[in-house]
Design a protein around this motif. Structure first.
Motif, short mmCIF file in Angstrom:
data_model
loop_
_atom_site.label_atom_id
_atom_site.label_comp_id
_atom_site.label_asym_id
_atom_site.label_seq_id
_atom_site.Cartn_x
_atom_site.Cartn_y
_atom_site.Cartn_z
N ARG A 76 0.85 -1.18 0.00
CA ARG A 76 0.00 0.00 0.00
C ARG A 76 0.88 1.23 0.00
O ARG A 76 2.00 1.22 0.47
CB ARG A 76 -0.88 0.03 1.25
N LYS B 211 1.45 5.19 1.32
CA LYS B 211 1.14 5.95 2.52
C LYS B 211 -0.08 6.85 2.28
O LYS B 211 -0.91 7.02 3.17
CB LYS B 211 2.36 6.80 2.91
N GLU B 212 -0.20 7.36 1.07
CA GLU B 212 -1.33 8.24 0.77
C GLU B 212 -2.67 7.50 0.86
O GLU B 212 -3.69 8.08 1.20
CB GLU B 212 -1.19 8.85 -0.64
N ASP B 213 -2.65 6.20 0.53
CA ASP B 213 -3.87 5.40 0.58
C ASP B 213 -4.27 5.07 2.01
O ASP B 213 -5.43 4.85 2.30
CB ASP B 213 -3.70 4.09 -0.19
N VAL B 214 -3.30 4.99 2.90
CA VAL B 214 -3.55 4.57 4.27
C VAL B 214 -3.92 5.74 5.16
O VAL B 214 -4.91 5.72 5.87
CB VAL B 214 -2.31 3.85 4.85
N GLU B 215 -3.11 6.78 5.13
CA GLU B 215 -3.31 7.92 6.02
C GLU B 215 -3.53 9.17 5.18
O GLU B 215 -2.63 9.64 4.50
CB GLU B 215 -2.09 8.09 6.93
N LYS B 216 -4.72 9.72 5.25
CA LYS B 216 -5.06 10.89 4.44
C LYS B 216 -4.58 12.19 5.07
O LYS B 216 -4.44 13.20 4.40
CB LYS B 216 -6.58 10.97 4.23
N SER B 217 -4.32 12.18 6.38
CA SER B 217 -3.98 13.43 7.05
C SER B 217 -2.47 13.73 7.06
O SER B 217 -2.05 14.72 7.64
CB SER B 217 -4.49 13.39 8.50
N VAL B 218 -1.66 12.88 6.43
CA VAL B 218 -0.23 13.12 6.40
C VAL B 218 0.06 14.26 5.41
O VAL B 218 -0.29 14.17 4.24
CB VAL B 218 0.53 11.84 5.97
#
Length: 141
Positions: free
Chosen positions: A45, A47-54
């Motif tokens: 995966r 990182k953009e797909d997992v955590e949107k607030s990064v």
């Protein structure tokens, strides 16, 4: 194979069969076949797909000047001045010129990364504090 056998012993039961099939892969079809067989066990995966607030990565460049020691060694490396680089020591104890770009990079990061420089600085000023000489040798610190 060991992990695959542990997770799925019925499918991956024989090491010799696995090595016969995938031990010496020379074609794209075999690579695709192997990828397809291990796909259920691999989680890929972004990182953009997992955590949107990064927040997006922000890079700040801080330019610092090289110290006198760094400038001397940088110039000697760049000009391949073996007389300066190997003064008071054997050629094997000094910086190598095999990969010049890497040696220049090391010099910019910290001159003590070059072979023999730290010992030479310590010999010139044996009473100096180790930590202080480490900090004073690099413009970054």
């Amino acid at each position: 194979w060991t992990l695959l056998n542990f997770v799925e012993p019925d499918t991956f039961d024989s090491l010799s069969d696995f090595l016969d099939d995938y031990g010496d892969i020379k074609s794209k079809e075999k690579v695709d076949e192997l990828h397809e067989s291990i796909r259920p066990f691999i989680l890929r995966r972004l990182k953009e797909d997992v955590e949107k607030s990064v927040p997006p990565k922000e890079e700040t460049l801080i330019e610092v000047e090289l110290t006198v020691l760094q400038k001397q060694y940088y110039r000697a490396l760049y000009e391949k001045n073996l007389k300066f680089l190997h003064k008071n020591k054997k050629a094997i104890d000094g910086p190598s010129l095999n990969n010049l770009a890497m040696q220049l990079r090391k010099c910019c990061n910290h001159p003590f990364l070059l072979t023999g420089v730290e010992q030479e600085v310590r010999q010139q000023n044996p009473s100096a504090d180790v930590t202080q000489s480490l900090v004073n040798a690099s413009g970054k610190l």
